[in-house]
Scaffold this motif. Structure first.
Motif, PDB file in Angstrom:
ATOM      1  N   UNK A 117       0.847  -1.198   0.000  1.00  0.00           N
ATOM      2  CA  UNK A 117       0.000   0.000   0.000  1.00  0.00           C
ATOM      3  C   UNK A 117       0.882   1.247   0.000  1.00  0.00           C
ATOM      4  N   UNK A 118       1.825   1.278   0.898  1.00  0.00           N
ATOM      5  CA  UNK A 118       2.749   2.400   0.991  1.00  0.00           C
ATOM      6  C   UNK A 118       3.696   2.448  -0.219  1.00  0.00           C
ATOM      7  N   UNK A 119       4.086   1.276  -0.695  1.00  0.00           N
ATOM      8  CA  UNK A 119       5.003   1.207  -1.842  1.00  0.00           C
ATOM      9  C   UNK A 119       4.354   1.784  -3.102  1.00  0.00           C
ATOM     10  N   UNK A 120       3.089   1.437  -3.367  1.00  0.00           N
ATOM     11  CA  UNK A 120       2.373   1.996  -4.520  1.00  0.00           C
ATOM     12  C   UNK A 120       2.312   3.519  -4.418  1.00  0.00           C
ATOM     13  N   UNK A 121       1.970   4.019  -3.242  1.00  0.00           N
ATOM     14  CA  UNK A 121       1.818   5.455  -3.044  1.00  0.00           C
ATOM     15  C   UNK A 121       3.160   6.192  -3.177  1.00  0.00           C
ATOM     16  N   UNK A 122       4.189   5.601  -2.577  1.00  0.00           N
ATOM     17  CA  UNK A 122       5.495   6.266  -2.547  1.00  0.00           C
ATOM     18  C   UNK A 122       6.164   6.286  -3.915  1.00  0.00           C
ATOM     19  N   UNK A 123       6.028   5.194  -4.669  1.00  0.00           N
ATOM     20  CA  UNK A 123       6.776   5.087  -5.926  1.00  0.00           C
ATOM     21  C   UNK A 123       6.041   5.714  -7.116  1.00  0.00           C
ATOM     22  N   UNK A 124       4.724   5.790  -7.044  1.00  0.00           N
ATOM     23  CA  UNK A 124       3.949   6.269  -8.194  1.00  0.00           C
ATOM     24  C   UNK A 124       4.392   7.617  -8.747  1.00  0.00           C
ATOM     25  N   UNK A 125       4.636   8.621  -7.903  1.00  0.00           N
ATOM     26  CA  UNK A 125       4.971   9.938  -8.463  1.00  0.00           C
ATOM     27  C   UNK A 125       6.270   9.955  -9.258  1.00  0.00           C
ATOM     28  N   UNK A 126       7.145   8.992  -9.019  1.00  0.00           N
ATOM     29  CA  UNK A 126       8.443   9.015  -9.676  1.00  0.00           C
ATOM     30  C   UNK A 126       8.529   8.075 -10.873  1.00  0.00           C
ATOM     31  N   UNK A 127       7.454   7.362 -11.154  1.00  0.00           N
ATOM     32  CA  UNK A 127       7.490   6.372 -12.238  1.00  0.00           C
ATOM     33  C   UNK A 127       6.673   6.852 -13.431  1.00  0.00           C
ATOM     34  N   UNK A 128       7.045   6.383 -14.638  1.00  0.00           N
ATOM     35  CA  UNK A 128       6.275   6.764 -15.833  1.00  0.00           C
ATOM     36  C   UNK A 128       4.923   6.051 -15.874  1.00  0.00           C
ATOM     37  N   UNK A 129       3.982   6.663 -16.566  1.00  0.00           N
ATOM     38  CA  UNK A 129       2.679   6.029 -16.788  1.00  0.00           C
ATOM     39  C   UNK A 129       2.888   4.754 -17.596  1.00  0.00           C
ATOM     40  N   UNK A 130       2.266   3.667 -17.159  1.00  0.00           N
ATOM     41  CA  UNK A 130       2.376   2.394 -17.873  1.00  0.00           C
ATOM     42  C   UNK A 130       1.578   2.470 -19.167  1.00  0.00           C
ATOM     43  N   UNK A 131       2.208   2.045 -20.254  1.00  0.00           N
ATOM     44  CA  UNK A 131       1.545   2.054 -21.556  1.00  0.00           C
ATOM     45  C   UNK A 131       0.907   0.701 -21.869  1.00  0.00           C
ATOM     46  N   UNK A 132       1.347  -0.330 -21.155  1.00  0.00           N
ATOM     47  CA  UNK A 132       0.782  -1.654 -21.372  1.00  0.00           C
ATOM     48  C   UNK A 132       1.410  -2.422 -22.519  1.00  0.00           C
ATOM     49  N   UNK A 133       2.558  -1.973 -22.983  1.00  0.00           N
ATOM     50  CA  UNK A 133       3.169  -2.638 -24.135  1.00  0.00           C
ATOM     51  C   UNK A 133       4.615  -3.090 -23.872  1.00  0.00           C
ATOM     52  N   UNK A 134       4.973  -3.227 -22.605  1.00  0.00           N
ATOM     53  CA  UNK A 134       6.304  -3.726 -22.270  1.00  0.00           C
ATOM     54  C   UNK A 134       6.327  -5.255 -22.387  1.00  0.00           C
ATOM     55  N   UNK A 135       7.497  -5.845 -22.521  1.00  0.00           N
ATOM     56  CA  UNK A 135       7.581  -7.299 -22.557  1.00  0.00           C
ATOM     57  C   UNK A 135       7.009  -7.907 -21.281  1.00  0.00           C
ATOM     58  N   UNK A 136       6.276  -8.993 -21.422  1.00  0.00           N
ATOM     59  CA  UNK A 136       5.740  -9.702 -20.254  1.00  0.00           C
ATOM     60  C   UNK A 136       6.868 -10.515 -19.633  1.00  0.00           C
ATOM     61  N   UNK A 137       7.229 -10.201 -18.416  1.00  0.00           N
ATOM     62  CA  UNK A 137       8.371 -10.857 -17.775  1.00  0.00           C
ATOM     63  C   UNK A 137       8.052 -12.301 -17.397  1.00  0.00           C
ATOM     64  N   UNK A 138       6.795 -12.579 -17.114  1.00  0.00           N
ATOM     65  CA  UNK A 138       6.420 -13.933 -16.704  1.00  0.00           C
ATOM     66  C   UNK A 138       6.622 -14.939 -17.824  1.00  0.00           C
ATOM     67  N   UNK A 139       6.674 -14.464 -19.054  1.00  0.00           N
ATOM     68  CA  UNK A 139       6.837 -15.354 -20.195  1.00  0.00           C
ATOM     69  C   UNK A 139       8.294 -15.498 -20.630  1.00  0.00           C
ATOM     70  N   UNK A 140       9.180 -14.728 -20.012  1.00  0.00           N
ATOM     71  CA  UNK A 140      10.572 -14.742 -20.464  1.00  0.00           C
ATOM     72  C   UNK A 140      11.413 -15.708 -19.649  1.00  0.00           C
TER      73      UNK A 140
END
Ligand code: SF4
Length: 92
Positions: free
Chosen positions: A69-92
């Protein structure tokens, strides 16, 4: 209230959640996503989209995931908006 990405997302990033989010609430770290609580409108559309069941409403967050909960709140302002088109790590 907000929704929260939890530890099951680490090294996964399927990103189905990003595509159903009606606002740009998902932010992208190197190997997981987080939800910006200032953007999330609590529609819950993302919850059933996650194959790893990594997303919870904050009111339903398991005790062992409370630090996310705190991690989502703390890190969000410093991260880029997700575009949804990055490689899926679970498949690599
Ligand atoms: Fe986006 Fe709705 Fe999920 Fe919030 S609950 S992150 S607004 S899809």
């Amino acid at each position: 209230m907000t929704h929260v990405v939890t530890s099951a997302c680490v090294q996964c990033k399927y990103q189905d959640c990003v595509h159903v989010c009606p606002v740009e609430a998902f932010k992208e770290a190197k190997d997981y996503l987080v939800i910006d609580p200032d953007e999330c409108i609590d529609c819950a559309a993302c919850i059933p989209e996650c194959p790893k069941e990594a997303i919870y409403a904050d009111s339903d967050l398991p005790d062992e995931e409370m630090d996310w909960l705190e991690k989502n709140e703390r890190e969000s302002p410093e991260l880029p908006i997700a575009e949804g088109n990055s490689p899926v790590l679970a498949d690599s």
